[in-house]
Scaffold this motif. Sequence first.
Motif, PDB file in Angstrom:
ATOM      1  N   SER A   1       0.830  -1.191   0.000  1.00  0.00           N
ATOM      2  CA  SER A   1       0.000   0.000   0.000  1.00  0.00           C
ATOM      3  C   SER A   1       0.871   1.249   0.000  1.00  0.00           C
ATOM      4  CB  SER A   1      -0.943  -0.014   1.205  1.00  0.00           C
ATOM      5  OG  SER A   1      -0.207  -0.134   2.390  1.00  0.00           O
ATOM      6  N   CYS A   2       0.206   2.359  -0.124  1.00  0.00           N
ATOM      7  CA  CYS A   2       0.842   3.673  -0.179  1.00  0.00           C
ATOM      8  C   CYS A   2       1.760   3.869   1.030  1.00  0.00           C
ATOM      9  CB  CYS A   2      -0.261   4.727  -0.204  1.00  0.00           C
ATOM     10  SG  CYS A   2       0.321   6.419  -0.296  1.00  0.00           S
ATOM     11  N   LEU A   3       2.844   4.604   0.856  1.00  0.00           N
ATOM     12  CA  LEU A   3       3.808   4.812   1.937  1.00  0.00           C
ATOM     13  C   LEU A   3       3.310   5.758   3.016  1.00  0.00           C
ATOM     14  CD1 LEU A   3       5.680   7.522   2.473  1.00  0.00           C
ATOM     15  CD2 LEU A   3       6.350   7.128   0.160  1.00  0.00           C
ATOM     16  N   HIS A   4       2.318   6.569   2.713  1.00  0.00           N
ATOM     17  CA  HIS A   4       1.838   7.539   3.704  1.00  0.00           C
ATOM     18  C   HIS A   4       1.168   6.845   4.888  1.00  0.00           C
ATOM     19  CE1 HIS A   4       2.695  11.363   1.693  1.00  0.00           C
ATOM     20  NE2 HIS A   4       2.630  10.632   0.595  1.00  0.00           N
ATOM     21  N   GLU A   5       1.436   7.388   6.041  1.00  0.00           N
ATOM     22  CA  GLU A   5       0.927   6.813   7.285  1.00  0.00           C
ATOM     23  C   GLU A   5      -0.597   6.706   7.260  1.00  0.00           C
ATOM     24  OE1 GLU A   5       1.120   7.992  11.950  1.00  0.00           O
ATOM     25  OE2 GLU A   5       2.854   8.486  10.714  1.00  0.00           O
ATOM     26  N   ASN A   6      -1.091   5.583   7.672  1.00  0.00           N
ATOM     27  CA  ASN A   6      -2.519   5.291   7.741  1.00  0.00           C
ATOM     28  C   ASN A   6      -3.215   5.231   6.383  1.00  0.00           C
ATOM     29  OD1 ASN A   6      -2.398   5.196  10.571  1.00  0.00           O
ATOM     30  ND2 ASN A   6      -2.617   7.418  10.690  1.00  0.00           N
ATOM     31  N   CYS A   7      -2.478   5.214   5.296  1.00  0.00           N
ATOM     32  CA  CYS A   7      -3.090   5.090   3.972  1.00  0.00           C
ATOM     33  C   CYS A   7      -2.988   3.627   3.536  1.00  0.00           C
ATOM     34  CB  CYS A   7      -2.399   5.992   2.946  1.00  0.00           C
ATOM     35  SG  CYS A   7      -3.172   5.891   1.318  1.00  0.00           S
ATOM     36  N   ARG A   8      -4.101   3.053   3.209  1.00  0.00           N
ATOM     37  CA  ARG A   8      -4.147   1.653   2.790  1.00  0.00           C
ATOM     38  C   ARG A   8      -4.560   1.525   1.323  1.00  0.00           C
ATOM     39  NH1 ARG A   8      -1.030   0.784   6.195  1.00  0.00           N
ATOM     40  NH2 ARG A   8      -1.563   0.487   8.356  1.00  0.00           N
TER      41      ARG A   8
ATOM     42  N   LEU B   1       3.305   5.433  -4.049  1.00  0.00           N
ATOM     43  CA  LEU B   1       2.204   6.373  -3.875  1.00  0.00           C
ATOM     44  C   LEU B   1       0.903   5.859  -4.470  1.00  0.00           C
ATOM     45  CD1 LEU B   1       4.206   9.514  -5.015  1.00  0.00           C
ATOM     46  CD2 LEU B   1       3.607   8.933  -2.662  1.00  0.00           C
ATOM     47  N   CYS B   2      -0.184   6.088  -3.746  1.00  0.00           N
ATOM     48  CA  CYS B   2      -1.512   5.823  -4.285  1.00  0.00           C
ATOM     49  C   CYS B   2      -1.875   7.020  -5.182  1.00  0.00           C
ATOM     50  CB  CYS B   2      -2.526   5.684  -3.147  1.00  0.00           C
ATOM     51  SG  CYS B   2      -2.784   7.204  -2.201  1.00  0.00           S
ATOM     52  N   PHE B   3      -2.992   6.908  -5.862  1.00  0.00           N
ATOM     53  CA  PHE B   3      -3.401   8.003  -6.747  1.00  0.00           C
ATOM     54  C   PHE B   3      -3.610   9.289  -5.954  1.00  0.00           C
ATOM     55  CE2 PHE B   3      -6.424  10.608  -9.086  1.00  0.00           C
ATOM     56  CZ  PHE B   3      -5.780  10.683 -10.317  1.00  0.00           C
ATOM     57  N   HIS B   4      -4.244   9.198  -4.809  1.00  0.00           N
ATOM     58  CA  HIS B   4      -4.506  10.398  -4.006  1.00  0.00           C
ATOM     59  C   HIS B   4      -3.210  11.107  -3.612  1.00  0.00           C
ATOM     60  CE1 HIS B   4      -5.979  13.191  -1.047  1.00  0.00           C
ATOM     61  NE2 HIS B   4      -5.119  12.676  -0.187  1.00  0.00           N
ATOM     62  N   HIS B   5      -2.209  10.349  -3.179  1.00  0.00           N
ATOM     63  CA  HIS B   5      -0.971  10.989  -2.729  1.00  0.00           C
ATOM     64  C   HIS B   5      -0.061  11.399  -3.878  1.00  0.00           C
ATOM     65  CE1 HIS B   5      -2.150   9.358   1.270  1.00  0.00           C
ATOM     66  NE2 HIS B   5      -1.809  10.606   1.556  1.00  0.00           N
ATOM     67  N   PHE B   6      -0.311  10.880  -5.065  1.00  0.00           N
ATOM     68  CA  PHE B   6       0.418  11.352  -6.251  1.00  0.00           C
ATOM     69  C   PHE B   6      -0.305  12.547  -6.864  1.00  0.00           C
ATOM     70  CE2 PHE B   6       1.053  11.153 -10.948  1.00  0.00           C
ATOM     71  CZ  PHE B   6       2.385  11.527 -10.962  1.00  0.00           C
TER      72      PHE B   6
ATOM     73  N   HIS C   1      -0.625  16.333  -5.007  1.00  0.00           N
ATOM     74  CA  HIS C   1       0.303  16.965  -5.964  1.00  0.00           C
ATOM     75  C   HIS C   1       1.766  16.674  -5.593  1.00  0.00           C
ATOM     76  CE1 HIS C   1       0.327  19.693  -9.415  1.00  0.00           C
ATOM     77  NE2 HIS C   1       1.535  20.008  -9.001  1.00  0.00           N
ATOM     78  N   HIS C   2       2.142  15.401  -5.693  1.00  0.00           N
ATOM     79  CA  HIS C   2       3.498  14.950  -5.334  1.00  0.00           C
ATOM     80  C   HIS C   2       4.495  15.469  -6.371  1.00  0.00           C
ATOM     81  CE1 HIS C   2       6.430  12.373  -3.371  1.00  0.00           C
ATOM     82  NE2 HIS C   2       6.837  11.998  -4.568  1.00  0.00           N
ATOM     83  N   PHE C   3       5.006  16.664  -6.127  1.00  0.00           N
ATOM     84  CA  PHE C   3       5.945  17.309  -7.044  1.00  0.00           C
ATOM     85  C   PHE C   3       7.336  17.220  -6.425  1.00  0.00           C
ATOM     86  CE2 PHE C   3       7.395  20.707  -9.903  1.00  0.00           C
ATOM     87  CZ  PHE C   3       6.713  20.347 -11.033  1.00  0.00           C
ATOM     88  N   CYS C   4       7.875  16.015  -6.421  1.00  0.00           N
ATOM     89  CA  CYS C   4       9.101  15.694  -5.708  1.00  0.00           C
ATOM     90  C   CYS C   4      10.343  16.156  -6.477  1.00  0.00           C
ATOM     91  CB  CYS C   4       9.158  14.184  -5.511  1.00  0.00           C
ATOM     92  SG  CYS C   4      10.512  13.652  -4.460  1.00  0.00           S
ATOM     93  N   THR C   5      11.334  16.643  -5.728  1.00  0.00           N
ATOM     94  CA  THR C   5      12.644  16.960  -6.324  1.00  0.00           C
ATOM     95  C   THR C   5      13.773  16.403  -5.470  1.00  0.00           C
ATOM     96  OG1 THR C   5      12.657  19.116  -5.243  1.00  0.00           O
ATOM     97  CG2 THR C   5      11.849  19.037  -7.533  1.00  0.00           C
ATOM     98  N   ILE C   6      13.426  15.542  -4.534  1.00  0.00           N
ATOM     99  CA  ILE C   6      14.440  14.919  -3.692  1.00  0.00           C
ATOM    100  C   ILE C   6      14.846  13.596  -4.354  1.00  0.00           C
ATOM    101  CG2 ILE C   6      14.919  13.892  -1.434  1.00  0.00           C
ATOM    102  CD1 ILE C   6      12.657  15.805  -0.379  1.00  0.00           C
ATOM    103  N   TYR C   7      16.081  13.544  -4.813  1.00  0.00           N
ATOM    104  CA  TYR C   7      16.538  12.360  -5.544  1.00  0.00           C
ATOM    105  C   TYR C   7      17.198  11.357  -4.619  1.00  0.00           C
ATOM    106  CZ  TYR C   7      18.903   9.386  -8.906  1.00  0.00           C
ATOM    107  OH  TYR C   7      19.346   8.299  -9.635  1.00  0.00           O
TER     108      TYR C   7
END
Length: 169
Positions: free
Chosen positions: A131-138, A152-157, A161-167
């Motif tokens: 499941s999604c990596l976010h706490e309590n997200c299944r 990431l699930c669809f909601h967390h992507f 708006h998962h606009f990540c720049t941490i490589y």
Amino acid sequence: MEERCIFLADSWKTFTDQDSVIELKPEELEYEMLTIPPKVTGQIQPLDVLCFRMYKGCFKKISDFVFLHDLPVQVHHRDVILRLHSLLYQQFQSPRFENLIAEVWHKSGYTDERFMYVNPAKFMFDKLKGSCLHENCRDIVLLDCGWCKARLCFHHFYGAHHFCTIYLP
């Protein structure tokens, strides 16, 4: 851009208009213009050969996920399309996929040098379990982030708006 370059243009009339090219190019730039013949763009235009196909495939995987899981998102609405493209384009900017652009020149037949590259679709969508990596997200995992490797699930992507720049290599 270098002081001298090759301008590889599609055969579409607007691209082959020398006056338009001269009007837009920096004055000090020397260039040679090569035009791709009609009806062969998909075989020799570098981005068409590899990148656009992968990008479109990734976009389709995301929109198929929405339909398959009956998510309350109208993937045909302009604002949704723009947001999905923005997020996906940003994924393709990850340093993880940088050799993909270099390899397109080889695949198109312009260079002999080969580059090992990570396929974005395989990295983001293969081997998805859990499941999604976010706490309590299944929620079911949509993708692995090309930047931080987060599942990431669809909601967390999309929703968050998962606009990540941490490589993370």
